[in-house]
Design an enzyme around this catalytic site. Structure first.
Site, PDB file in Angstrom:
ATOM      1  N   HIS A 316       0.852  -1.190   0.000  1.00 35.78           N
ATOM      2  CA  HIS A 316       0.000   0.000   0.000  1.00 35.78           C
ATOM      3  C   HIS A 316       0.882   1.231   0.000  1.00 35.78           C
ATOM      4  O   HIS A 316       1.916   1.255   0.659  1.00 35.78           O
ATOM      5  CB  HIS A 316      -0.903   0.004   1.240  1.00 35.78           C
ATOM      6  CG  HIS A 316      -2.086   0.907   1.080  1.00 35.78           C
ATOM      7  ND1 HIS A 316      -2.010   2.251   1.304  1.00 35.78           N
ATOM      8  CD2 HIS A 316      -3.350   0.652   0.677  1.00 35.78           C
ATOM      9  CE1 HIS A 316      -3.193   2.791   1.067  1.00 35.78           C
ATOM     10  NE2 HIS A 316      -4.027   1.840   0.684  1.00 35.78           N
ATOM     11  N   ASP A 373      -7.913  -5.366  -0.200  1.00 35.69           N
ATOM     12  CA  ASP A 373      -8.365  -6.309  -1.228  1.00 35.69           C
ATOM     13  C   ASP A 373      -8.016  -7.760  -0.920  1.00 35.69           C
ATOM     14  O   ASP A 373      -8.474  -8.663  -1.624  1.00 35.69           O
ATOM     15  CB  ASP A 373      -7.734  -5.927  -2.586  1.00 35.69           C
ATOM     16  CG  ASP A 373      -8.289  -4.619  -3.115  1.00 35.69           C
ATOM     17  OD1 ASP A 373      -9.501  -4.414  -2.992  1.00 35.69           O
ATOM     18  OD2 ASP A 373      -7.507  -3.799  -3.631  1.00 35.69           O
TER      19      ASP A 373
HETATM   20  N1  ACO Z   1       4.036  -7.824  -4.534  1.00 34.66           N
HETATM   21  C1  ACO Z   1       5.386  -7.831  -4.711  1.00 34.66           C
HETATM   22  N2  ACO Z   1       6.170  -6.733  -4.608  1.00 34.66           N
HETATM   23  C2  ACO Z   1       5.569  -5.581  -4.319  1.00 34.66           C
HETATM   24  C3  ACO Z   1       4.181  -5.488  -4.117  1.00 34.66           C
HETATM   25  C4  ACO Z   1       3.408  -6.670  -4.228  1.00 34.66           C
HETATM   26  N3  ACO Z   1       2.105  -6.671  -4.053  1.00 34.66           N
HETATM   27  N4  ACO Z   1       3.865  -4.213  -3.854  1.00 34.66           N
HETATM   28  C5  ACO Z   1       4.995  -3.517  -3.885  1.00 34.66           C
HETATM   29  N5  ACO Z   1       6.051  -4.351  -4.169  1.00 34.66           N
HETATM   30  C6  ACO Z   1       7.454  -3.993  -4.225  1.00 34.66           C
HETATM   31  C7  ACO Z   1       7.803  -3.157  -5.450  1.00 34.66           C
HETATM   32  O1  ACO Z   1       8.154  -4.004  -6.535  1.00 34.66           O
HETATM   33  C8  ACO Z   1       8.948  -2.333  -4.942  1.00 34.66           C
HETATM   34  O2  ACO Z   1      10.084  -3.161  -4.893  1.00 34.66           O
HETATM   35  P1  ACO Z   1      11.592  -2.544  -5.135  1.00 34.66           P
HETATM   36  O3  ACO Z   1      11.829  -1.616  -3.996  1.00 34.66           O
HETATM   37  O4  ACO Z   1      12.472  -3.725  -5.160  1.00 34.66           O
HETATM   38  O5  ACO Z   1      11.525  -1.827  -6.463  1.00 34.66           O
HETATM   39  C9  ACO Z   1       8.561  -2.028  -3.495  1.00 34.66           C
HETATM   40  O6  ACO Z   1       7.723  -3.130  -3.110  1.00 34.66           O
HETATM   41  C10 ACO Z   1       7.857  -0.722  -3.303  1.00 34.66           C
HETATM   42  O7  ACO Z   1       6.676  -0.760  -4.094  1.00 34.66           O
HETATM   43  P2  ACO Z   1       6.123   0.440  -4.950  1.00 34.66           P
HETATM   44  O8  ACO Z   1       5.678  -0.096  -6.282  1.00 34.66           O
HETATM   45  O9  ACO Z   1       7.075   1.581  -4.942  1.00 34.66           O
HETATM   46  O10 ACO Z   1       4.861   0.825  -4.104  1.00 34.66           O
HETATM   47  P3  ACO Z   1       3.726   1.831  -4.550  1.00 34.66           P
HETATM   48  O11 ACO Z   1       3.408   2.623  -3.353  1.00 34.66           O
HETATM   49  O12 ACO Z   1       4.110   2.579  -5.783  1.00 34.66           O
HETATM   50  O13 ACO Z   1       2.513   0.870  -4.949  1.00 34.66           O
HETATM   51  C11 ACO Z   1       0.714  -0.631  -4.710  1.00 34.66           C
HETATM   52  C12 ACO Z   1       1.519   0.510  -4.076  1.00 34.66           C
HETATM   53  C13 ACO Z   1       0.247  -0.206  -6.118  1.00 34.66           C
HETATM   54  C14 ACO Z   1      -0.494  -0.902  -3.867  1.00 34.66           C
HETATM   55  C15 ACO Z   1       1.618  -1.879  -4.808  1.00 34.66           C
HETATM   56  O14 ACO Z   1       1.964  -2.305  -3.505  1.00 34.66           O
HETATM   57  C16 ACO Z   1       0.967  -3.019  -5.561  1.00 34.66           C
HETATM   58  O15 ACO Z   1       1.084  -3.076  -6.791  1.00 34.66           O
HETATM   59  N6  ACO Z   1       0.268  -3.968  -4.857  1.00 34.66           N
HETATM   60  C17 ACO Z   1      -0.425  -5.060  -5.513  1.00 34.66           C
HETATM   61  C18 ACO Z   1      -1.742  -4.590  -6.101  1.00 34.66           C
HETATM   62  C19 ACO Z   1      -2.758  -4.292  -5.028  1.00 34.66           C
HETATM   63  O16 ACO Z   1      -2.992  -5.109  -4.138  1.00 34.66           O
HETATM   64  N7  ACO Z   1      -3.405  -3.136  -5.145  1.00 34.66           N
HETATM   65  C20 ACO Z   1      -4.445  -2.700  -4.210  1.00 34.66           C
HETATM   66  C21 ACO Z   1      -3.932  -1.575  -3.361  1.00 34.66           C
HETATM   67  S1  ACO Z   1      -5.129  -1.059  -2.193  1.00 34.66           S
HETATM   68  C22 ACO Z   1      -6.253  -0.229  -3.106  1.00 34.66           C
HETATM   69  O17 ACO Z   1      -5.973   0.430  -4.045  1.00 34.66           O
HETATM   70  C23 ACO Z   1      -7.615  -0.415  -2.783  1.00 34.66           C
END
Ligand code: ACO
Length: 437
Positions: A316, A373
């Site tokens: 998140h 979710d």
């Molecule tokens: N699975 C694996 N790795 C992840 C995940 C995940 N679900 N989420 C983040 N990461 C990793 C990224 O690859 C990144 O790794 P790095 O540092 O090696 O590059 C690190 O964690 C930081 O992640 P960001 O992408 O910078 O986080 P951001 O804040 O931009 O994205 C998000 C947040 C979109 C929710 C992300 O965590 C994600 O894609 N999660 C999966 C999809 C999801 O469940 N979305 C629902 C969110 S809640 C909502 O909107 C209702």
């Protein structure tokens, strides 16, 4: 209240920040919100210095001041209008939460009754709108239908395209909240090729929705109290979440002067994306794949760590320790299973996956925890909501937040949202006509 009165910033200036811009010192105000969150107010920066700030994905940008919802991601806190989500979840109904978000205070009983009556009165769609459904192919995604139909509703209510005062806003909010439920259920019926079921004025918000989803012309569907409670909780927990992608979209579209319906239709489209509301569908697909033996838990985790895929329902932008909605949804799954005397292997798989992930360095280092979710789809499955409707369920739940944020911006007269950029394309060059290229 005077409409579109220019807002005097309600946050307090508590000091100044000095920034050294390659030798030139600039002082900027530091503002503080009511929960102690601090920001450097850069509104005059470009005018004074020529510099802008660069913040891809708005990770560190406050796009507005808002008094609606407070999230503290470090401590896992969520409050609507100051009230902790745990208390809201225990003691309210969805229409009550909608009014709380829209008006900033829990409504008196008579106000809630009046609003609930409006929700009942406006549940029907104009017959002309019912014919719109015929135009969609059977496999049309319900999120596409929802967004298109919200704009279509506005065509039948031109009086709501320009909101005049608070009463007018309340009317528009009731119509939207009430009709999205009917649109969602009609789109489901359409996908099944079944006749649409008209709303029933004797039922409450959630029961009426489930009736339109599951009744047939020859059998009336009667949801149990537990089922109604579970969907009510689902809606309440999704009702608002400050400046997430879809809510920020509603505000951005609204900032151009676009009407409430157009702004909310755009928010539906933003929510559809798999990184946002669409994740609830992907969580179930992932768990089903594991359950069907296509994938072991450790193979799934390993693939995620190799960055071949995401662990859906994890991570998140704001929550960095826990999302308080997760605990409530996990418990709601157990409660519904117990009440219905059923079980679902996907819940066991999800819990195991969570246990593995929260102890694994990859997730710990990145502060990745389950988000709203992760368990919500398991709850919806228990009630019989079909997979392609999960994000629509999220949209119905988030409707009060979108409306409240649009309304806050409308009341305060926000400036048009217009970010800047750092241009990285070609510098000036002479254009060569096609015959000489
Ligand atoms: N699975 C694996 N790795 C992840 C995940 C995940 N679900 N989420 C983040 N990461 C990793 C990224 O690859 C990144 O790794 P790095 O540092 O090696 O590059 C690190 O964690 C930081 O992640 P960001 O992408 O910078 O986080 P951001 O804040 O931009 O994205 C998000 C947040 C979109 C929710 C992300 O965590 C994600 O894609 N999660 C999966 C999809 C999801 O469940 N979305 C629902 C969110 S809640 C909502 O909107 C209702």
């Amino acid at each position: 209240m005077k409409v579109n009165e220019k807002k005097v910033s309600p946050s307090s200036v508590i000091g100044t920040a000095s920034i050294d811009l390659m030798g030139e010192t600039v002082e900027l105000p530091i503002v503080e919100g009511s929960e102690g969150e601090r920001a450097i107010d850069i509104r005059t920066l470009r005018k004074r210095t020529g510099y802008i700030t660069l913040d891809d994905g708005y990770t560190n940008t406050g796009s507005c001041e808002s008094a609606i919802t407070f999230v503290n991601g470090e401590d896992g806190i969520l409050r609507y209008g100051g009230y902790p989500i745990e208390q809201i979840a225990r003691s309210t109904t969805f229409p009550e939460v909608a009014l709380l978000l829209l008006q900033g205070a829990p409504p008196p009983a008579r106000e809630l009754k009046r609003f609930s009556q409006k929700l009942t009165e406006h549940a029907m769609l104009h017959e002309g709108l019912r014919h719109h459904f015929v135009g969609f192919p059977p496999e049309a995604h319900p999120m596409a239908i929802l967004s298109a139909m919200i704009n279509s509703v506005s065509c039948y209510h031109p009086d709501l395209l320009r909101i005049g005062d608070e009463e007018h806003l309340l009317d528009a909010a009731a119509k939207l909240l009430s009709k999205v439920r009917t649109i969602a259920a009609f789109s489901y019926k359409k996908s099944l090729g079944e006749p649409m079921i008209y709303p029933d004025a004797e039922r409450g918000y959630v029961s009426n929705f489930l009736h339109m989803m599951f009744s047939k012309p020859y059998t009336e569907y009667e949801p149990s109290d537990e089922e109604v409670r579970a969907i009510q909780l689902f809606f309440i927990l999704h009702a608002d979440h400050e400046q997430n992608c879809s809510t920020a979209t509603a505000r951005m579209v609204g900032s151009s002067g676009a009407n409430l319906f157009a702004s909310v239709a755009a928010a539906v489209c933003a929510l559809w994306g798999p990184l946002h509301g669409g994740a609830n569908t992907n969580v179930i697909k992932m768990l089903e794949k594991i359950h069907e033996g296509g994938d072991s838990l450790s193979a799934t985790i390993d693939r995620v760590k190799r960055k071949e895929e995401l662990l859906w329902g994890f991570g998140h932008r704001v929550y960095k320790s826990s999302d308080p909605r997760v605990k409530l949804l996990r418990k709601a799954c157990h409660d519904v299973f117990q009440a219905k005397g059923i079980s679902d292997p996907l819940l066991d798989i999800a819990q195991e996956l969570e246990q593995i992930a929260v102890k694994d360095d990859y997730f710990v280092e990145r502060k990745l925890y389950p988000n709203v979710d992760f368990y919500s789809g398991i709850l919806l499955r228990a009630i019989g909501i079909p997979l392609n409707m999960y994000t629509v369920m999220f949209a119905i739940g988030r409707m009060p937040g979108w409306i409240a944020n649009w309304a806050e911006s409308w009341r305060h007269g926000s400036r048009i949202h217009r970010p800047r950029q750092i241009y990285t394309g070609s510098t000036e060059r002479d254009f060569v006509p096609i015959d000489r290229r």
